[in-house]
Design a protein around this motif. Structure first.
Motif, PDB file in Angstrom:
ATOM      1  N   ALA A  97      44.754  25.172  34.681  1.00  0.00           N
ATOM      2  CA  ALA A  97      45.150  25.861  35.905  1.00  0.00           C
ATOM      3  C   ALA A  97      44.919  24.916  37.066  1.00  0.00           C
ATOM      4  N   SER A  98      45.786  25.014  38.071  1.00  0.00           N
ATOM      5  CA  SER A  98      45.710  24.141  39.230  1.00  0.00           C
ATOM      6  C   SER A  98      45.352  24.974  40.458  1.00  0.00           C
ATOM      7  N   PHE A  99      44.402  24.466  41.255  1.00  0.00           N
ATOM      8  CA  PHE A  99      43.950  25.146  42.463  1.00  0.00           C
ATOM      9  C   PHE A  99      43.912  24.143  43.607  1.00  0.00           C
ATOM     10  N   SER A 100      44.154  24.627  44.821  1.00  0.00           N
ATOM     11  CA  SER A 100      44.062  23.781  45.997  1.00  0.00           C
ATOM     12  C   SER A 100      42.614  23.338  46.201  1.00  0.00           C
ATOM     13  N   VAL A 101      42.426  22.087  46.588  1.00  0.00           N
ATOM     14  CA  VAL A 101      41.097  21.550  46.881  1.00  0.00           C
ATOM     15  C   VAL A 101      40.424  22.377  47.978  1.00  0.00           C
ATOM     16  N   ASP A 102      41.225  22.933  48.895  1.00  0.00           N
ATOM     17  CA  ASP A 102      40.688  23.735  49.994  1.00  0.00           C
ATOM     18  C   ASP A 102      39.850  24.914  49.506  1.00  0.00           C
ATOM     19  N   ASN A 103      40.090  25.376  48.282  1.00  0.00           N
ATOM     20  CA  ASN A 103      39.323  26.480  47.730  1.00  0.00           C
ATOM     21  C   ASN A 103      37.885  26.092  47.389  1.00  0.00           C
ATOM     22  N   PHE A 104      37.575  24.804  47.396  1.00  0.00           N
ATOM     23  CA  PHE A 104      36.280  24.323  46.915  1.00  0.00           C
ATOM     24  C   PHE A 104      35.486  23.569  47.980  1.00  0.00           C
ATOM     25  N   LEU A 105      35.757  23.867  49.231  1.00  0.00           N
ATOM     26  CA  LEU A 105      35.037  23.197  50.314  1.00  0.00           C
ATOM     27  C   LEU A 105      33.650  23.802  50.533  1.00  0.00           C
ATOM     28  N   VAL A 106      33.445  25.029  50.032  1.00  0.00           N
ATOM     29  CA  VAL A 106      32.170  25.739  50.166  1.00  0.00           C
ATOM     30  C   VAL A 106      31.635  26.010  48.774  1.00  0.00           C
ATOM     31  N   CYS A 107      30.327  25.829  48.583  1.00  0.00           N
ATOM     32  CA  CYS A 107      29.694  26.107  47.289  1.00  0.00           C
ATOM     33  C   CYS A 107      29.499  27.604  47.100  1.00  0.00           C
ATOM     34  N   PRO A 108      29.919  28.141  45.957  1.00  0.00           N
ATOM     35  CA  PRO A 108      29.646  29.557  45.679  1.00  0.00           C
ATOM     36  C   PRO A 108      28.159  29.759  45.370  1.00  0.00           C
ATOM     37  N   GLN A 109      27.703  30.998  45.485  1.00  0.00           N
ATOM     38  CA  GLN A 109      26.310  31.321  45.183  1.00  0.00           C
ATOM     39  C   GLN A 109      26.241  32.122  43.892  1.00  0.00           C
ATOM     40  N   CYS A 110      25.214  31.863  43.125  1.00  0.00           N
ATOM     41  CA  CYS A 110      25.000  32.617  41.893  1.00  0.00           C
ATOM     42  C   CYS A 110      24.883  34.094  42.239  1.00  0.00           C
ATOM     43  N   GLY A 111      25.538  34.918  41.445  1.00  0.00           N
ATOM     44  CA  GLY A 111      25.478  36.363  41.641  1.00  0.00           C
ATOM     45  C   GLY A 111      26.592  36.918  42.493  1.00  0.00           C
ATOM     46  N   CYS A 112      26.914  36.240  43.602  1.00  0.00           N
ATOM     47  CA  CYS A 112      27.898  36.816  44.521  1.00  0.00           C
ATOM     48  C   CYS A 112      29.081  35.894  44.829  1.00  0.00           C
ATOM     49  N   GLY A 113      29.091  34.696  44.324  1.00  0.00           N
ATOM     50  CA  GLY A 113      30.217  33.788  44.534  1.00  0.00           C
ATOM     51  C   GLY A 113      30.390  33.394  45.983  1.00  0.00           C
ATOM     52  N   LEU A 114      31.573  33.684  46.538  1.00  0.00           N
ATOM     53  CA  LEU A 114      31.864  33.352  47.935  1.00  0.00           C
ATOM     54  C   LEU A 114      31.782  34.574  48.838  1.00  0.00           C
ATOM     55  N   ASP A 115      31.547  35.742  48.266  1.00  0.00           N
ATOM     56  CA  ASP A 115      31.527  36.992  49.022  1.00  0.00           C
ATOM     57  C   ASP A 115      30.107  37.547  49.107  1.00  0.00           C
ATOM     58  N   CYS A 116      29.173  36.720  49.554  1.00  0.00           N
ATOM     59  CA  CYS A 116      27.767  37.130  49.599  1.00  0.00           C
ATOM     60  C   CYS A 116      27.424  37.940  50.832  1.00  0.00           C
ATOM     61  N   ASN A 117      28.215  37.821  51.856  1.00  0.00           N
ATOM     62  CA  ASN A 117      28.020  38.595  53.066  1.00  0.00           C
ATOM     63  C   ASN A 117      29.234  39.501  53.196  1.00  0.00           C
ATOM     64  N   SER A 118      29.080  40.764  52.897  1.00  0.00           N
ATOM     65  CA  SER A 118      30.213  41.684  52.843  1.00  0.00           C
ATOM     66  C   SER A 118      30.922  41.843  54.187  1.00  0.00           C
ATOM     67  N   ASN A 119      30.324  41.384  55.294  1.00  0.00           N
ATOM     68  CA  ASN A 119      30.969  41.476  56.603  1.00  0.00           C
ATOM     69  C   ASN A 119      31.934  40.332  56.863  1.00  0.00           C
ATOM     70  N   VAL A 120      31.927  39.317  55.990  1.00  0.00           N
ATOM     71  CA  VAL A 120      32.777  38.152  56.194  1.00  0.00           C
ATOM     72  C   VAL A 120      33.916  38.187  55.181  1.00  0.00           C
ATOM     73  N   LYS A 121      35.147  38.069  55.667  1.00  0.00           N
ATOM     74  CA  LYS A 121      36.313  38.064  54.787  1.00  0.00           C
ATOM     75  C   LYS A 121      36.554  36.643  54.292  1.00  0.00           C
ATOM     76  N   ILE A 122      36.588  36.469  52.988  1.00  0.00           N
ATOM     77  CA  ILE A 122      36.813  35.158  52.375  1.00  0.00           C
ATOM     78  C   ILE A 122      38.300  35.005  52.054  1.00  0.00           C
ATOM     79  N   GLN A 123      38.810  33.823  52.317  1.00  0.00           N
ATOM     80  CA  GLN A 123      40.207  33.515  52.017  1.00  0.00           C
ATOM     81  C   GLN A 123      40.458  33.650  50.519  1.00  0.00           C
ATOM     82  N   LYS A 124      41.614  34.214  50.157  1.00  0.00           N
ATOM     83  CA  LYS A 124      41.956  34.374  48.742  1.00  0.00           C
ATOM     84  C   LYS A 124      42.102  33.015  48.071  1.00  0.00           C
TER      85      LYS A 124
END
Length: 176
Positions: A139-166
């Motif tokens: 599978a191919s993904f844009s590099v832009d999707n990986f500029l931020v490190c995900p967190q164990c347990g919650c990935g990129l959506d650790c703060n429910s008040n912040v909308k993460i780009q799809k």
């Protein structure tokens, strides 16, 4: 008494010079091979990869610069979901070989596809995309999707008040 002192100084001086001339290379080698100044995330960037292909919490790594063989370590296993569709799992030890824009023979990282957990065995940076291979498919993904490190347990959506780009992707395609 002065003859003994003169002989001791005469013998000790070449030994001291020899010791001083061999120490700097040893210190330099230790500083270069110790990896103390670079984090695992810095290392990824130096090989052309974004930091977000590893989760937060890498505690250390080792690298054989001659072969590219590496190990990266987490305190324990780590799993999370990205946008609810991709589930990833990292073992406490991630290993493989790293070269410019290429990770091969990976172990310790898997993705859930449908109902199966498949090992990600290779990651190749191709322009502005990262291609993740599970052996029989990729599978191919844009590099832009990986500029931020995900967190164990919650990935990129650790703060429910912040909308993460799809996550933008080209779905799994055959590598054949």
């Amino acid at each position: 008494m002065s003859t003994t002192l003169q002989i001791t100084v005469t013998l000790a001086f070449p030994l001291l010079i020899s010791l001083l001339t061999t120490l700097p290379p040893l210190i330099t080698a230790a500083a270069v091979n110790g990896n103390s100044s670079l984090t695992a995330y810095d290392l990824l960037e130096s090989y052309g990869f974004p930091v977000g292909i590893l989760p937060k919490g890498i505690t250390g790594y080792d690298l054989d610069k001659t072969t590219g063989k590496f190990n990266a370590y987490l305190n324990g296993s780590c799993s999370f979901s990205l946008e609810g569709s991709y589930q990833l799992r990292y073992k406490s030890k991630i290993s493989g070989y790293i070269a410019k824009n290429k990770l091969t023979n990976l172990s310790g990282v898997s993705v859930k596809v449908l109902f199966l957990w498949l090992n990600i065995v290779e990651v190749v940076k191709n322009g502005d995309n990262l291609e993740f291979s599970v052996g029989i498919a990729s599978a191919s993904f844009s590099v832009d999707n990986f500029l931020v490190c995900p967190q164990c347990g919650c990935g990129l959506d650790c703060n429910s008040n912040v909308k993460i780009q799809k996550i933008r992707s080209n779905h799994l395609v055959s590598s054949v």
